[in-house]
Structures are given as C-alpha cells and as structure tokens.
Design an enzyme around this catalytic site. Structure first.
Site, PDB file in Angstrom:
ATOM      1  N   GLU A  57      -3.392  -9.555   3.957  1.00 48.13           N
ATOM      2  CA  GLU A  57      -4.272  -9.152   5.203  1.00 48.13           C
ATOM      3  C   GLU A  57      -5.295 -10.216   5.412  1.00 48.13           C
ATOM      4  O   GLU A  57      -5.631 -10.248   6.621  1.00 48.13           O
ATOM      5  CB  GLU A  57      -4.714  -7.707   5.125  1.00 48.13           C
ATOM      6  N   GLU A  96       0.839  -1.197  -0.149  1.00 47.77           N
ATOM      7  CA  GLU A  96      -0.091   0.133  -0.088  1.00 47.77           C
ATOM      8  C   GLU A  96       0.840   1.275   0.084  1.00 47.77           C
ATOM      9  O   GLU A  96       0.643   2.160  -0.852  1.00 47.77           O
ATOM     10  CB  GLU A  96      -1.103  -0.065   0.944  1.00 47.77           C
TER      11      GLU A  96
HETATM   12  O1  ZOZ Z   1       7.265 -12.529   8.449  1.00 48.89           O
HETATM   13  C1  ZOZ Z   1       6.755 -12.815   7.059  1.00 48.89           C
HETATM   14  C2  ZOZ Z   1       5.198 -12.452   6.935  1.00 48.89           C
HETATM   15  O2  ZOZ Z   1       4.503 -13.185   6.133  1.00 48.89           O
HETATM   16  N1  ZOZ Z   1       4.807 -11.243   7.735  1.00 48.89           N
HETATM   17  C3  ZOZ Z   1       3.437 -11.082   7.497  1.00 48.89           C
HETATM   18  C4  ZOZ Z   1       3.166 -10.183   6.387  1.00 48.89           C
HETATM   19  C5  ZOZ Z   1       1.774  -9.701   6.554  1.00 48.89           C
HETATM   20  O3  ZOZ Z   1       0.925 -10.272   6.615  1.00 48.89           O
HETATM   21  N2  ZOZ Z   1       1.547  -8.446   6.502  1.00 48.89           N
HETATM   22  C6  ZOZ Z   1       0.453  -7.645   6.417  1.00 48.89           C
HETATM   23  C7  ZOZ Z   1       0.427  -7.066   8.011  1.00 48.89           C
HETATM   24  S1  ZOZ Z   1      -1.338  -6.500   7.890  1.00 48.89           S
HETATM   25  C8  ZOZ Z   1      -1.259  -4.859   7.145  1.00 48.89           C
HETATM   26  O4  ZOZ Z   1      -0.359  -4.569   6.597  1.00 48.89           O
HETATM   27  C9  ZOZ Z   1      -2.670  -4.164   7.217  1.00 48.89           C
HETATM   28  C10 ZOZ Z   1      -2.778  -2.810   6.308  1.00 48.89           C
HETATM   29  O5  ZOZ Z   1      -3.135  -3.141   5.205  1.00 48.89           O
HETATM   30  C11 ZOZ Z   1      -2.307  -1.657   6.825  1.00 48.89           C
HETATM   31  C12 ZOZ Z   1      -3.504  -1.249   7.827  1.00 48.89           C
HETATM   32  C13 ZOZ Z   1      -3.192  -0.173   8.219  1.00 48.89           C
HETATM   33  C14 ZOZ Z   1      -3.962   0.351   9.598  1.00 48.89           C
HETATM   34  C15 ZOZ Z   1      -3.216   0.727  10.628  1.00 48.89           C
HETATM   35  C16 ZOZ Z   1      -3.410   0.419  12.034  1.00 48.89           C
HETATM   36  C17 ZOZ Z   1      -2.181   0.050  12.840  1.00 48.89           C
HETATM   37  C18 ZOZ Z   1       7.666 -12.470   6.056  1.00 48.89           C
HETATM   38  C19 ZOZ Z   1       7.267 -13.146   4.640  1.00 48.89           C
HETATM   39  C20 ZOZ Z   1       7.394 -10.934   5.857  1.00 48.89           C
HETATM   40  C21 ZOZ Z   1       8.965 -13.057   6.426  1.00 48.89           C
HETATM   41  O6  ZOZ Z   1       9.294 -14.095   6.668  1.00 48.89           O
HETATM   42  P1  ZOZ Z   1      10.705 -14.572   7.476  1.00 48.89           P
HETATM   43  O7  ZOZ Z   1      10.351 -16.298   7.557  1.00 48.89           O
HETATM   44  O8  ZOZ Z   1      11.843 -14.143   6.931  1.00 48.89           O
HETATM   45  O9  ZOZ Z   1      10.469 -14.123   8.753  1.00 48.89           O
HETATM   46  P2  ZOZ Z   1       9.383 -14.269  10.126  1.00 48.89           P
HETATM   47  O10 ZOZ Z   1       7.995 -14.660   9.682  1.00 48.89           O
HETATM   48  O11 ZOZ Z   1       9.895 -15.413  11.071  1.00 48.89           O
HETATM   49  O12 ZOZ Z   1       9.683 -12.954  10.991  1.00 48.89           O
HETATM   50  C22 ZOZ Z   1      10.510 -12.388  11.639  1.00 48.89           C
HETATM   51  C23 ZOZ Z   1       9.988 -11.827  12.824  1.00 48.89           C
HETATM   52  O13 ZOZ Z   1       9.335 -10.648  12.482  1.00 48.89           O
HETATM   53  C24 ZOZ Z   1       8.139 -10.601  12.936  1.00 48.89           C
HETATM   54  N3  ZOZ Z   1       7.023 -10.055  12.032  1.00 48.89           N
HETATM   55  C25 ZOZ Z   1       6.920 -10.514  10.637  1.00 48.89           C
HETATM   56  N4  ZOZ Z   1       5.914  -9.529   9.932  1.00 48.89           N
HETATM   57  C26 ZOZ Z   1       5.561  -8.788  11.174  1.00 48.89           C
HETATM   58  C27 ZOZ Z   1       5.879  -9.145  12.292  1.00 48.89           C
HETATM   59  N5  ZOZ Z   1       5.609  -8.596  13.284  1.00 48.89           N
HETATM   60  C28 ZOZ Z   1       4.630  -7.237  13.349  1.00 48.89           C
HETATM   61  N6  ZOZ Z   1       4.372  -7.241  12.044  1.00 48.89           N
HETATM   62  C29 ZOZ Z   1       4.375  -7.695  11.090  1.00 48.89           C
HETATM   63  N7  ZOZ Z   1       3.857  -7.413   9.924  1.00 48.89           N
HETATM   64  C30 ZOZ Z   1       7.685 -12.116  13.144  1.00 48.89           C
HETATM   65  O14 ZOZ Z   1       6.676 -12.360  14.244  1.00 48.89           O
HETATM   66  C31 ZOZ Z   1       9.014 -12.696  13.685  1.00 48.89           C
HETATM   67  O15 ZOZ Z   1       9.170 -12.196  15.011  1.00 48.89           O
HETATM   68  P3  ZOZ Z   1       9.987 -13.085  16.043  1.00 48.89           P
HETATM   69  O16 ZOZ Z   1      10.038 -12.515  17.165  1.00 48.89           O
HETATM   70  O17 ZOZ Z   1       9.244 -14.621  16.049  1.00 48.89           O
HETATM   71  O18 ZOZ Z   1      11.301 -13.305  15.345  1.00 48.89           O
END
Ligand code: ZOZ
Ligand code: NAD
Length: 711
Positions: free
Chosen positions: A130, A110
């Site tokens: 999302e 976005e």
């Molecule tokens: O982490 C993988 C992934 O798919 N992340 C989520 C992507 C996602 O769903 N994005 C959409 C979020 S909702 C959104 O964006 C709503 C919207 O339209 C905006 C709304 C606006 C309204 C505002 C109101 C506030 C990804 C593919 C990116 C990377 O995968 P990896 O396997 O390399 O890494 P992970 O999954 O182990 O992640 C590493 C650490 O990062 C944390 N994390 C990942 N995405 C996050 C997040 N924490 C917060 N927010 C995110 N979007 C994850 O939990 C992990 O943390 P640790 O502590 O376990 O290491």
C-alpha cells in the site's frame, strides 16, 4: 450468490473461491460473497473447516484501487467492507485457512491474516505494498503483521512495500505451511488437508489479533523504530506514507488491538486524502495505461523476438545487450574493431561483477547471461536475429550508413531499431528498402537498469512492429511508452527547456548550488546543473551545434554551457563543469564559474538579481509542463499520463508528484498558465503559453480530464 465468489464443498471442508479476474481484487461484491460463505458454512453442520482461495492465477491482489477515488470524491460505499470480512473469518468457530498462490497483497494479505491459518505454494508472494500507493494498509495489516512476523520485518514490509517469498514468509511465521506441488489443484488439496487436520485440533482456533508475543517491549522496539525512520529518510526522501506506516506499526506495539485498528484507520484516511497518494495511484494506473495504443489493439499479431543483435558496444550498446541477456534472449554485439569490442565486453563483465558483489545476481546467473552475449567485429550472426538495435554515435550520416548495411543483411521481418536520442526515425528509415520495419527504441542510461523505453513510431512503422516492441519492452522488464517522431521525441524534447531554464537562471544571478538545491528539494535525485555535469556538457553543446534551428535568430540562447565547454569544462569527466570535482567526485562551487557567469551576463546585457526559490522551481518545472502541453496537442504523446510515465521512469521526476502533467493538475492548469504568462511577459519567446494549456485553463479542466475525454 454472486459469480464473484463461489462456495463449494470438498468433503467436510467448505471452499470459498474468489473469482474476480484478473487479480481477484476486493471489488464491491467480493466482501459480500466471502461473508456469505462464512455464514453459510458456519451454519452447515456437515462443514468442519473453511478454505479461502483465489480462482485463476492468484489469491487476492488487494483492495480494488479504483474504489479509492470514490471514497475521496465523497461517494458512499455500499455493503460490508473488508474489516467485517476479516472479523468474520477470525470469529469463525470453524478453522479458516487461506490458500495462497500468485500474490496475497495489501487487502489480500490482510484477508489471509484474518484467517486462523495460511498455506501457500512455494512460488507465492505476500506483501503490504500500500505504501507504494501512498497509503497505509487500511484493514488491520499494520496491526496483524507485527503479531505474526515481528516488529522489525513488519516495519520494513509496511514502510517500503516490497513483497516477500513464501519461504521467507514461512520462516517469519506469516505462513504456516508451504504445500507440495506447483499448481492450483496441489494448493487446494494441500489447503483442504491442512484444514481437515486443523478441524481435529483441540480448543478454539488461534486468532492473530490475540497474539502479542512478538510485539516486543518499548526498550527493544525503540532502536527498531529509529532504524526504520533512518531507512525511510534515506530511501524514501520526501514521501509521506512511509512515515505514517511506521506510526501505524508503532501503534500495534503500544495500544490494545482494537485501539491500534482505530489508529490505523485514522492514518489510512489521512494518507488516502493526500495529494501524494493520488499521484502514486495515478502512476500505478498510468504504468498500465501506456500499454494501450488506440490503433494497435491487444490482438495485433506480433512476431516473437527470440534473438537479437546490437551494433555498438559503447555506453548504451553494452547496457542494451545486458538487458536482452538478462531476459534470456541471446544477443550478438558488434563493434568496429577488436579493441573497442574488448573494452565494451569488459565494461559488461565489470557491471555484472558489481551486481554479484551487491547480491543482485548470483555468479551462476551472471555466467549464464554472459554466455548469451556473443561479441563480434563483423555482421556474423546478424542474418538470424529477429531484431537489430543500432547504438552507434549520434550522427545521422553514420546511422544512415549502418541502416543501409543492416537492410542488406537482416532477415525479412526483422525489427530494425535505432537507439538514437534525438534524430529522425523517418530519415533513418528512408535509406532502407523496408521503412515499415524501422522503429526507435530509445533506452535510457544505464540501459540495463533504467525502466523506461521510449518506442518511437515512424511515419511508416508497421503496427506489428509496434506491438512486437511493446511486448518486448515487458519481456525486458521495461515500461514501453509509444511516442511520435519529433526532435528529442518526448523526454529529451522536454528536457531541453528544463535545462535551458536552469542555465538562464544561473545567467540571471541564481547561485548554481541554489538552483540544484531547489530541484533536489522538489524531489529530484539531482538538480539540473549537477545532472548536466554527470552526462557531460559537451553532449548538449554538440546537439546545439548540430541543430541551429533549435535556437532561432532573435531568441535568447543559453550561453553558459557553451562557455564552459569552450573552457574545457565538460563536467565530471574533466574534473570541472558547473562545479569543480575532487578525486572522489565530491563537488564544490567554483568562483571561476561565478565570474564567468557575471561576464556572460554583462556582455549579453542580462541584469543579475536575487531570485527566489519559488521562481527557480516554477521556471524549471513549468517549462516541462508548457512543452509537454505542446507535445500533446501536436500528437507526439498519446496522453498526458504517457508523458508522466516517461518522466517518472526515465528522468527521476519524484513519483509522489505523479509526473509533470499530473503536477500541473494538482496546482491547477489556470494557475500554471498565469505563471507562464507572467514569465512570458518578462522573458518573451520561450514562454509563449501552449494553446492546450490555455484551452484547459479556460475550460477549468485538468490534463487527466483531457485524457479521459479522448479515451
Ligand atoms: O497488478 C499487480 C499489482 O501489484 N497490483 C497492485 C497490488 C496492490 O498494490 N495491492 C494493494 C492495494 S491497496 C489495499 O489493498 C488497501 C488495503 O489495505 C485495504 C484497504 C481497505 C479499505 C477499503 C476501502 C475500499 C500484480 C502483482 C497483482 C499483478 O501484476 P500483473 O503484471 O500480472 O498484472 P497487471 O499489473 O497488469 O494487472 C492486471 C490488471 O489488473 C488491474 N489491477 C491490478 N491490481 C489491481 C487492479 N485493479 C484494481 N485494484 C487492484 N488492486 C491492473 O490495473 C490491470 O488492469 P488493465 O485494465 O490494465 O489490464
Ligand atoms: P558511445 O560513444 O558510448 O558508443 C558508441 C559506440 O559505437 C562506440 O563504442 C563506437 O566504437 C561504436 N561504433 C561506431 N560505429 C560503429 C560501427 N560502424 N559498427 C559498430 N560499432 C560502431 O555512445 P553511447 O552513449 O552508447 O550512444 C549511442 C547512441 O545511443 C547514440 O545515438 C546516443 O544518442 C544514444 N543514447 C545515448 C544515451 C546516453 O546517455 N549515453 C542515452 C540514450 C540514447
């Protein structure tokens, strides 16, 4: 200036770098930093264009999901939101260019669509995931994406949520240029060059919000919305958010941009406050929480697993070998004789051929994978393997023999794993000279497809072996969940009561198809009795026979399946079980089974009666919760969320309910307890309430709170 966003210059291009590792989520401070950059570079006459880029390994992975809980719990958010950032990027008189590597997801995509242009590395991915968190995009994604990609693709991307490649995004018009090279520096250089060109263009830079040419007419769009609705009904039965995403994209096609944005905001809030969204967010973080093992820290040394050996090429051994090969790990697979080996290898080949036909793998990929699998009828090659996985029949004596043989052959330091689904890892380990190397790797069928790997820790299992197993699970594309060594571990131990209650209900007069329908409507892919027929009723029968202690004297034991097995009705494989099966596997109810159930009930003095759907659902689902609570207090699962992840990824529990323990939280442990006590009063022994359930009910606490208190 905050460290989260850094402003630098490359000649006459201003560069805004988001620096919020690991995924550059839009946490508080990030929107402020981007807005400051826009303002600063906007006012700087030496700057002619602006690039927005992510530091580290990715662009922006979206909103900070942890922030959503603050909104739903009524906490006020401070500072500007993403909407203002996007408005600022689009309103800039100087061209703004998003430079994408890694992922541009959710709020990340976005943000990029607020920019006038988007460039990306070839390996980058973009998407609106999302919906997988039970929400709609909340920062104009549903209004901007159809303007760039067209209505059909926007519908698919918003309602299903899978990301797409940079090449596809370029073809669709989401990305303007895929830049040369593969590294961060290549991306930055490519984006700066693009921005410099754009700054030399005529007139104001193009705004996505003003583009309407891809939005189609109502006549053109009607079949697209109908098709999207049908796709969601099929692929996302029971989910709320996909329908809301379709509604939001539809708004883009019929309302002026600003009105569409308002509609999206309404739908976003409706979704965000839904129980489904809370459940799906619980599952998102749960999938990551299960990697954390308190006494096996992240820096525990692990041995790299570069080669593997599997014993048994049956249902599980074949699938396990495929999992290794798919991850690029060479694997030797052993059977007792040539015939069994050929049979096993043929199944592997057929599975791969089916994947090629379905377009999941290319022929070339499959040939490379097959070349990694070496069939054997001896232990040749086992001495070199970093891990040996045993997948022979579920028989303790046989497994002990095999582990004795492996112990004599495997190299020092090799991980020795058993795929047993119920047997004691400690007893298996006891026959080896190295019980600290022995661990359970409980795959689920089909092992090459199912994501769950229960990793069973024995009394003596070394921490390095646990760390190696957890890391290996990720390499295999699985979700590894560490569990303790009790009968059936976590998943199958809970599945026992689940299937027991389904049988009891049938014996008490509930119709077989009604029991399955109620659980199907709860969101499972299949009801428990149909699942029994699929797996084979003889399996449970053998487990009951081999473990008389499972049903102590004086307790009610399920009689129906034993009677079905005695009648030769093993399930689908014999053409009859709980149901009767046609040649095409179509199932129908069988009056013979109803008569059998009436006879069993009469002989055992069970009064048959009409049973409500609510009772069926609660008896089957609450039996999982009560057993789960016992497992937790006995320490065989680390957290309630670990149980949830096991059920979501291994047993098809509906993701939008968050898993059995989270489902209990949404009902309220006190209400669950009241129902369990009601069942206990009527049915006795099997419904003794778990002490932890009582403790939580008395304290007014949830299982999630219990997890947090112990973290
Ligand atoms: O982490 C993988 C992934 O798919 N992340 C989520 C992507 C996602 O769903 N994005 C959409 C979020 S909702 C959104 O964006 C709503 C919207 O339209 C905006 C709304 C606006 C309204 C505002 C109101 C506030 C990804 C593919 C990116 C990377 O995968 P990896 O396997 O390399 O890494 P992970 O999954 O182990 O992640 C590493 C650490 O990062 C944390 N994390 C990942 N995405 C996050 C997040 N924490 C917060 N927010 C995110 N979007 C994850 O939990 C992990 O943390 P640790 O502590 O376990 O290491
Ligand atoms: P299966 O009967 O399909 O395969 C077992 C294979 O082991 C047979 O092909 C047999 O020939 C082979 N075998 C027996 N002794 C051997 C030996 N000494 N050397 C080499 N091969 C030998 O059984 P399965 O369903 O694959 O189950 C295997 C294990 O996985 C069991 O412990 C079972 O409990 C567990 N498991 C099964 C499932 C499932 O859904 N089928 C799921 C999880 C775990």
């Amino acid at each position: 200036m905050s460290d989260l966003v850094i402003h630098t210059r490359q000649g006459d291009v201003g560069v805004i770098t988001i620096n919020n590792p690991p995924v550059n989520a839009l946490s508080p401070g990030v929107p402020e930093g981007i807005l400051d950059g826009i303002e600063k570079f906007g006012a700087d006459d030496a700057v002619r264009a602006i690039v927005v880029i992510g530091g580290g390994r990715t662009f922006i992975a979206g909103a900070d999901i942890k922030e959503f809980g603050k909104i739903t719990s009524g906490q006020k958010r401070r500072g500007p939101g993403l909407q203002q950032v996007i408005a600022g990027l689009e309103a800039s008189a100087k061209p703004t260019v998003a430079a994408i590597h890694g992922n541009a997801l959710g709020g990340g995509l976005e943000t990029s669509m607020g920019c006038h242009y988007r460039v990306a590395l070839a390996a980058a991915k973009v998407g609106q995931p999302e919906v997988k968190l039970g929400i709609t995009p909340g920062a104009q994604g549903t209004q901007r994406l159809p303007r760039l990609a067209g209505v059909a693709k926007a519908l698919e991307m918003c309602a299903i949520g899978d990301p797409i490649s940079a090449a596809e995004a370029q073809k669709l018009g989401i990305i303007d240029r895929v830049v040369e090279g593969a590294g961060y520096d290549d991306l930055l250089a490519g984006a700066v060059a693009f921005a410099t060109d754009a700054a030399g263009g005529e007139g104001p830079p193009p705004r996505v919000s003003a583009r309407n040419e891809k939005l189609g007419t109502p006549e053109e769009n009607a079949p697209l919305f109908a098709a999207a609705g049908a796709m969601v009904a099929k692929k996302r039965r029971g989910y709320f958010a996909p329908l809301k995403n379709i509604e939001a994209v539809e708004a883009a096609t019929v309302l002026p941009f600003d009105e569409g944005v308002k509609k999206e905001a309404e739908l976003f809030r409706e979704c965000l406050f839904s129980t489904q969204s809370k459940a799906l967010i619980h599952a998102f973080f749960g999938e990551r929480t299960v990697r954390k093992i308190p006494d096996v820290p992240k820096d525990t040394p692990t041995r790299n697993i570069a080669s593997a050996a599997v014993i048994g090429a049956g249902t599980m051994g074949g699938g396990i070998a495929m999992s290794y090969a798919n991850a690029g790990i060479p694997v030797v697979i052993k059977e007792t004789d040539r015939e069994a080996l050929d049979r096993g290898m043929n199944v592997i080949r057929k599975n791969y051929e089916r994947s090629v036909r379905r377009g999941r793998f290319t022929q070339e990929f499959v040939e490379q994978r097959l070349a990694l699998i070496t069939p054997r009828t001896s232990y040749d090659g086992f001495a070199d393997a970093d891990i040996v996985i045993e997948a022979v029949f579920e028989d303790m004596d046989l497994k002990k023999n095999i582990f004795g043989e492996i112990d004599a052959i495997a190299k020092p330091g090799a991980v020795l794993a058993s795929n047993t689904s119920t047997l004691s890892i400690d007893e298996i380990a006891s026959v080896t000279s190295r019980p600290e190397q022995v661990i359970g790797h409980h795959f689920f069928s089909p092992a090459n497809v199912m994501r769950l790997l229960e990793i069973v820790r024995g009394e003596k299992t070394d921490k390095e072996v646990i760390a190696a197993s957890m890391a290996l699970a990720r390499r295999l594309g699985k979700i590894g969940v560490l569990v303790g060594n009790c009968h059936g571990f976590v998943g199958n131990r809970m599945f026992g009561p689940y299937r027991r209650e389904a049988q009891f209900l049938a014996e008490e007069g509930a119709k077989i198809s009604t029991i399955d329908r109620v659980i199907y409507e709860f969101g499972a892919a299949m009801g428990p009795l149909a699942v029994g027929d699929l797996a084979g009723l003889d399996i449970g029968w053998r487990v009951r026979k081999g473990n008389p202690g499972l049903f102590p004297a004086g307790t009610r034991r399920p009689l129906a399946e034993d009677a079905l097995v005695a009648a030769g009705r093993y399930g689908q494989k014999t053409g009859a079980g709980w149901y009767r099966y046609g040649a095409d596997r179509s199932r129908s109810e069988d009056p013979e089974v109803e008569a059998l159930l009436r006879k069993i009930a009469a002989e055992a003095g069970i009064a048959q009666r009409a049973i409500s759907d609510d009772e069926i659902r609660d008896r089957i689902v609450y039996s999982l919760i009560n057993e789960g609570a016992r497992i937790l207090e006995e320490g065989f699962a680390l957290r309630s969320v670990d149980i949830d992840i096991i059920y979501l990824y291994g047993y098809g529990f509906p993701p939008y309910r968050g898993g059995p323990m989270f489902y209990a939280d949404t009902i309220g442990p006190a209400k669950v307890l009241a129902r369990v006590e009601e069942f206990h009063a009527v049915h006795g022994h099997w419904w003794r309430p778990a002490p932890l359930l009582k403790e939580l009910a008395a304290a007014g606490k949830t299982f999630s709170e219990w997890d947090r208190a112990r973290a």
